[in-house]
Design a protein around this motif. Structure first.
Motif, PDB file in Angstrom:
ATOM      1  N   LEU A 160       0.776  -1.119  -0.458  1.00 20.30           N
ATOM      2  CA  LEU A 160      -0.092   0.363  -0.044  1.00 20.30           C
ATOM      3  C   LEU A 160       1.093   1.109   0.033  1.00 20.30           C
ATOM      4  CD1 LEU A 160      -2.689  -0.854   2.596  1.00 20.30           C
ATOM      5  CD2 LEU A 160      -2.875  -0.827   0.268  1.00 20.30           C
ATOM      6  N   THR A 161       2.134   1.191   0.670  1.00 22.14           N
ATOM      7  CA  THR A 161       2.697   1.950   0.675  1.00 22.14           C
ATOM      8  C   THR A 161       3.327   2.967  -0.426  1.00 22.14           C
ATOM      9  OG1 THR A 161       3.435   2.188   3.583  1.00 22.14           O
ATOM     10  CG2 THR A 161       5.202   2.839   1.312  1.00 22.14           C
ATOM     11  N   GLU A 162       3.904   1.049  -0.857  1.00 18.33           N
ATOM     12  CA  GLU A 162       4.952   1.776  -2.537  1.00 18.33           C
ATOM     13  C   GLU A 162       3.899   2.406  -3.730  1.00 18.33           C
ATOM     14  OE1 GLU A 162       5.850  -2.027  -2.656  1.00 18.33           O
ATOM     15  OE2 GLU A 162       7.835  -1.617  -2.269  1.00 18.33           O
ATOM     16  N   CYS A 163       2.273   1.753  -3.075  1.00 21.35           N
ATOM     17  CA  CYS A 163       1.542   2.095  -4.742  1.00 21.35           C
ATOM     18  C   CYS A 163       0.871   3.613  -4.158  1.00 21.35           C
ATOM     19  CB  CYS A 163       0.372   1.474  -3.781  1.00 21.35           C
ATOM     20  SG  CYS A 163       0.194  -0.079  -5.159  1.00 21.35           S
ATOM     21  N   GLY A 164       1.201   4.858  -3.045  1.00 21.05           N
ATOM     22  CA  GLY A 164       0.857   5.875  -2.571  1.00 21.05           C
ATOM     23  C   GLY A 164      -0.338   5.775  -1.383  1.00 21.05           C
ATOM     24  N   LEU A 165      -0.427   4.318  -0.224  1.00 19.75           N
ATOM     25  CA  LEU A 165      -1.498   5.183   0.458  1.00 19.75           C
ATOM     26  C   LEU A 165      -0.348   4.078   1.135  1.00 19.75           C
ATOM     27  CD1 LEU A 165      -4.419   3.293  -0.421  1.00 19.75           C
ATOM     28  CD2 LEU A 165      -4.191   5.778  -0.823  1.00 19.75           C
ATOM     29  N   PRO A 166       0.391   5.813   2.457  1.00 22.23           N
ATOM     30  CA  PRO A 166       0.944   5.419   2.606  1.00 22.23           C
ATOM     31  C   PRO A 166       0.249   5.022   4.289  1.00 22.23           C
ATOM     32  CG  PRO A 166       2.251   7.250   2.615  1.00 22.23           C
ATOM     33  CD  PRO A 166       0.776   6.858   1.239  1.00 22.23           C
ATOM     34  N   THR A 167       0.969   3.317   4.619  1.00 18.34           N
ATOM     35  CA  THR A 167       0.785   2.307   5.670  1.00 18.34           C
ATOM     36  C   THR A 167       1.661   1.890   6.347  1.00 18.34           C
ATOM     37  OG1 THR A 167      -1.256   2.261   4.330  1.00 18.34           O
ATOM     38  CG2 THR A 167      -0.711   0.538   5.980  1.00 18.34           C
ATOM     39  N   LEU A 168       0.863   1.673   7.887  1.00 20.40           N
ATOM     40  CA  LEU A 168       2.289   1.352   8.525  1.00 20.40           C
ATOM     41  C   LEU A 168       1.777  -0.547   9.422  1.00 20.40           C
ATOM     42  CD1 LEU A 168       3.568   4.410  10.733  1.00 20.40           C
ATOM     43  CD2 LEU A 168       4.186   2.385   8.748  1.00 20.40           C
ATOM     44  N   HIS A 169       2.857  -1.203   9.848  1.00 20.03           N
ATOM     45  CA  HIS A 169       1.910  -2.509  10.401  1.00 20.03           C
ATOM     46  C   HIS A 169       1.974  -1.749  11.897  1.00 20.03           C
ATOM     47  CE1 HIS A 169       2.932  -6.409  13.158  1.00 20.03           C
ATOM     48  NE2 HIS A 169       1.659  -6.229  12.222  1.00 20.03           N
ATOM     49  N   THR A 170       1.305  -2.758  12.684  1.00 26.03           N
ATOM     50  CA  THR A 170       0.786  -1.896  13.949  1.00 26.03           C
ATOM     51  C   THR A 170       0.374  -3.195  15.011  1.00 26.03           C
ATOM     52  OG1 THR A 170      -0.223  -0.284  15.301  1.00 26.03           O
ATOM     53  CG2 THR A 170      -1.422  -1.229  13.679  1.00 26.03           C
ATOM     54  N   ASP A 171       0.684  -2.620  16.533  1.00 25.92           N
ATOM     55  CA  ASP A 171       0.186  -3.780  17.381  1.00 25.92           C
ATOM     56  C   ASP A 171      -0.821  -3.443  17.828  1.00 25.92           C
ATOM     57  OD1 ASP A 171       1.767  -2.490  18.916  1.00 25.92           O
ATOM     58  OD2 ASP A 171       3.103  -3.376  19.425  1.00 25.92           O
ATOM     59  N   LYS A 172      -1.223  -1.903  17.920  1.00 27.16           N
ATOM     60  CA  LYS A 172      -2.122  -1.857  18.799  1.00 27.16           C
ATOM     61  C   LYS A 172      -3.624  -1.415  17.415  1.00 27.16           C
ATOM     62  CE  LYS A 172       1.213   0.886  21.380  1.00 27.16           C
ATOM     63  NZ  LYS A 172       2.070   0.093  20.705  1.00 27.16           N
ATOM     64  N   ILE A 173      -4.214  -2.159  17.063  1.00 25.93           N
ATOM     65  CA  ILE A 173      -5.076  -1.903  15.810  1.00 25.93           C
ATOM     66  C   ILE A 173      -6.464  -1.414  16.758  1.00 25.93           C
ATOM     67  CG2 ILE A 173      -6.014  -4.172  15.399  1.00 25.93           C
ATOM     68  CD1 ILE A 173      -4.935  -1.186  12.911  1.00 25.93           C
ATOM     69  N   VAL A 174      -6.511  -2.174  17.969  1.00 22.90           N
ATOM     70  CA  VAL A 174      -8.233  -2.286  18.592  1.00 22.90           C
ATOM     71  C   VAL A 174      -7.955  -0.473  18.956  1.00 22.90           C
ATOM     72  CG1 VAL A 174      -9.019  -2.921  20.436  1.00 22.90           C
ATOM     73  CG2 VAL A 174      -8.555  -4.649  18.930  1.00 22.90           C
ATOM     74  N   SER A 175      -6.861  -0.306  19.465  1.00 26.41           N
ATOM     75  CA  SER A 175      -7.238   0.643  20.849  1.00 26.41           C
ATOM     76  C   SER A 175      -7.433   1.978  19.064  1.00 26.41           C
ATOM     77  CB  SER A 175      -5.943   1.744  20.843  1.00 26.41           C
ATOM     78  OG  SER A 175      -5.534   3.016  21.624  1.00 26.41           O
ATOM     79  N   MET A 176      -6.750   2.213  17.847  1.00 26.93           N
ATOM     80  CA  MET A 176      -6.711   3.542  16.990  1.00 26.93           C
ATOM     81  C   MET A 176      -8.425   3.201  16.326  1.00 26.93           C
ATOM     82  SD  MET A 176      -3.412   1.904  14.461  1.00 26.93           S
ATOM     83  CE  MET A 176      -1.494   2.824  15.303  1.00 26.93           C
ATOM     84  N   VAL A 177      -8.624   1.886  16.534  1.00 25.42           N
ATOM     85  CA  VAL A 177     -10.218   1.401  15.766  1.00 25.42           C
ATOM     86  C   VAL A 177     -10.960   2.253  16.837  1.00 25.42           C
ATOM     87  CG1 VAL A 177     -12.706   0.197  15.508  1.00 25.42           C
ATOM     88  CG2 VAL A 177     -10.114  -0.836  14.465  1.00 25.42           C
ATOM     89  N   TRP A 178     -10.423   1.901  18.128  1.00 22.24           N
ATOM     90  CA  TRP A 178     -11.512   3.077  19.550  1.00 22.24           C
ATOM     91  C   TRP A 178     -12.163   4.641  19.170  1.00 22.24           C
ATOM     92  CZ3 TRP A 178     -14.756   1.143  23.331  1.00 22.24           C
ATOM     93  CH2 TRP A 178     -15.407   0.072  23.128  1.00 22.24           C
ATOM     94  N   ARG A 179     -10.490   4.762  19.272  1.00 26.13           N
ATOM     95  CA  ARG A 179     -10.477   6.828  19.017  1.00 26.13           C
ATOM     96  C   ARG A 179     -10.702   6.841  17.625  1.00 26.13           C
ATOM     97  NH1 ARG A 179      -5.668   8.647  21.267  1.00 26.13           N
ATOM     98  NH2 ARG A 179      -5.393   9.832  18.859  1.00 26.13           N
TER      99      ARG A 179
END
Length: 321
Positions: free
Chosen positions: A178-197
């Protein structure tokens, strides 16, 4: 974070849902040279992606065709995608996952790229945790017409995480692509917190705009309406903390500032009501009601807004009959 796995490769992608999020993902992956199949049950919504192409304007400027389009998730089986992004409304998940189950194979991953809480768990109930990932996107978008997207803001990075630890290398690989295609994306271990935020703000703004017909800017500038938005934010934060979901000590002022700066944007739930479509209310405010009960908390603001939006949906259904 997890180190890259050189063995993970993906050449073919599919996107289930030709709404604004689906069109953005499909267009950027296609621009990056990947084979993409875009799927939607409404032919006039998806067919232009292959013929005239997907147009994105606003924060990003892109015009891109995709290799294939189809009108049913079951048709994706013939394309044998390595990764499927699920961008449909959360209320369509039962039907989508049922169709995916028929042709799921080892090594194929599914990314819930959707609004709402626990959408990834709905997929995992049927397909198991191993092939499932959850993403969070940081852009605002809407449709100007079939395959015509207005991207009102784009604030990368975006995030993705696997449900099963053994699938972490694949999630890292998806983020890299995704990053190489122009949508900068990171792997995380905190996705639940991000979803709730993100979901707290959606729960505060989406149903209020859906019920009142106001844009986000109009809702934040009206002191009475914004008082309701503020009460929803505070109630959602209480539910998150009662369930030990980490939002951050300074989340409240950040959320308020973010919403006040959102601009004259119609949130997706208002657009659904205007288009006489079912909303994602059960996966947004409904989840705060559900998690509130789990923690022994009353959630009168979320329950009221859920009921009001469900009432609008019922009225739309009655007029169709």
């Amino acid at each position: 974070m997890t180190k890259e796995d050189p063995d993970f490769t993906a050449k073919r992608f599919a996107v289930a849902g030709a709404g604004p999020v689906g069109c953005i993902v499909a267009a950027f992956l296609s621009k990056g040279g990947y084979e993409v199949a875009l799927c939607d049950v409404i032919p006039e919504m998806v067919d232009p992606a292959k013929t005239t192409g997907i147009s994105i304007e606003g924060a990003e400027q892109l015009h891109q065709k995709v290799a294939r389009t189809c009108h049913g998730v079951d048709e994706l089986a013939q394309y044998d995608p390595d990764v499927i992004f699920i961008t449909v409304k959360a209320n369509a998940l039962p039907l989508i996952v049922s169709a995916l189950e028929e042709f799921q194979r080892e090594g194929r991953y599914l990314v819930s790229w959707q609004n709402g809480i626990d959408t990834e768990l709905e997929i995992a109930k049927v397909l198991g945790k191993k092939p499932v990932m959850r993403g969070v996107v940081n852009w605002g978008c809407g449709m100007k017409g079939p395959c015509r997207v207005i991207m009102e803001f784009h604030h990368p990075p975006h995030y993705v995480q696997e449900l099963a630890p053994e699938s972490a290398p694949a999630a890292v690989g998806v983020a890299k692509i995704l990053t190489e295609c122009g949508l900068p994306t990171l792997h995380t271990d905190k996705i639940v917190s991000m979803v709730w935020r993100k979901s707290v703000m959606n729960a505060a703004m989406n149903p209020v705009c859906a019920v009142t017909g106001l844009t986000m800017a109009q809702a934040t500038k009206d002191p009475i309406i914004f008082g309701l938005v503020d009460s929803l934010v505070k109630e959602c934060i209480k539910v998150a903390r009662a369930n030990e979901i980490m939002l951050g000590f300074d989340y409240y002022p950040q959320a308020i500032e973010y919403m006040k700066n959102a601009g004259n944007h119609k949130p997706s739930m208002l657009m659904d009501i205007e288009a006489k479509r079912r909303t994602e209310i059960d996966y947004i405010n409904g989840k705060f009601v559900e998690y509130g009960k789990q923690a022994g908390l009353e959630t009168p603001y979320n329950a009221s807004l859920q009921s009001l939006v469900k009432g609008l949906e019922s009225a739309m259904e009655s007029r169709r009959r």
